[in-house]
Write an enzyme that holds these catalytic residues in place. Structure first.
Site, PDB file in Angstrom:
ATOM      1  N   ASP A   1       0.859  -1.187   0.000  1.00  0.00           N
ATOM      2  CA  ASP A   1       0.000   0.000   0.000  1.00  0.00           C
ATOM      3  C   ASP A   1       0.897   1.239   0.000  1.00  0.00           C
ATOM      4  OD1 ASP A   1      -1.787   2.163   0.875  1.00  0.00           O
ATOM      5  OD2 ASP A   1      -3.182   0.586   1.471  1.00  0.00           O
TER       6      ASP A   1
ATOM      7  N   GLN B   1     -14.250   1.869   1.447  1.00  0.00           N
ATOM      8  CA  GLN B   1     -13.479   1.346   0.308  1.00  0.00           C
ATOM      9  C   GLN B   1     -13.269   2.486  -0.683  1.00  0.00           C
ATOM     10  OE1 GLN B   1     -15.439  -1.734  -1.989  1.00  0.00           O
ATOM     11  NE2 GLN B   1     -13.616  -2.173  -3.186  1.00  0.00           N
TER      12      GLN B   1
ATOM     13  N   ASN C   1     -12.492  -3.666   3.194  1.00  0.00           N
ATOM     14  CA  ASN C   1     -13.574  -2.692   3.180  1.00  0.00           C
ATOM     15  C   ASN C   1     -14.381  -2.999   1.931  1.00  0.00           C
ATOM     16  OD1 ASN C   1     -12.759  -1.215   5.517  1.00  0.00           O
ATOM     17  ND2 ASN C   1     -11.131  -0.300   4.300  1.00  0.00           N
TER      18      ASN C   1
ATOM     19  N   HIS D   1      -6.511  -6.231   2.753  1.00  0.00           N
ATOM     20  CA  HIS D   1      -5.403  -5.623   3.490  1.00  0.00           C
ATOM     21  C   HIS D   1      -4.775  -6.675   4.394  1.00  0.00           C
ATOM     22  CE1 HIS D   1      -6.598  -1.334   2.710  1.00  0.00           C
ATOM     23  NE2 HIS D   1      -7.792  -1.886   2.588  1.00  0.00           N
TER      24      HIS D   1
ATOM     25  N   HIS E   1      -9.816  -5.520  -2.638  1.00  0.00           N
ATOM     26  CA  HIS E   1      -8.444  -5.653  -2.144  1.00  0.00           C
ATOM     27  C   HIS E   1      -8.473  -6.066  -0.677  1.00  0.00           C
ATOM     28  CE1 HIS E   1      -9.672  -1.401  -1.869  1.00  0.00           C
ATOM     29  NE2 HIS E   1      -8.864  -1.269  -0.832  1.00  0.00           N
TER      30      HIS E   1
END
Ligand SMILES: [Zn+2]
Length: 137
Positions: free
Chosen positions: A29, A92, A85, A100, A98
């Site tokens: 990220d 999101q 999310n 995390h 995606h």
């Protein structure tokens, strides 16, 4: 194509890639919550979890399982918080599924998944269970 994660998957935007697999790409990220904050994404664009094909879902979670240990060990962390999310209302910000993976350390100041919810409920468990079972069909 404007989806930033599709562009990373296609190599159009540089990223610190952790793993490239046939159906999944994992990268760091760019706004990490902690060192080692990894995003795991399906190659095929899907906005929400419920949009994933069964095959994409399988591949996505297999990669999460495979990377959770190395992310923890590589950063010398004690554990990882793993979360999604799912939908704009949840925060999101990129509408491409995606997962995390965030390394955690004792006393790192972060909370648990439970701490994001104010625990406001109004319905009984049987009522809620019946509503979800009805939606499943
Ligand atoms: Zn996308």
């Amino acid at each position: 194509m404007s989806c930033i994660f599709c562009r990373i998957v296609n190599g159009e935007i540089p990223a610190e890639v952790i793993a490239r697999e046939p159906d999944v790409v994992a990268f760091l990220d760019v706004q990490p919550l902690a060192d080692g904050h990894v995003l795991v994404v399906p190659r095929a664009h899907a906005a929400a979890v419920e949009d994933l094909s069964p095959e994409a879902a399988d591949a996505l979670f297999r990669t999460v399982v495979r990377l959770a240990g190395p992310v923890r060990e590589g950063l010398g962390a004690a554990g990882t918080t793993i979360g999604i999310n799912n939908g704009e209302a949840t925060g999101q910000t990129v509408p491409h599924v995606h997962v995390h993976i965030v390394p955690r350390w004792p006393d790192d100041g972060a909370g648990t998944v439970h701490t994001i919810f104010p625990r406001r409920t109004s319905r009984t468990l049987p009522d809620v269970g019946a509503a979800i079972r009805k939606a499943i069909g």
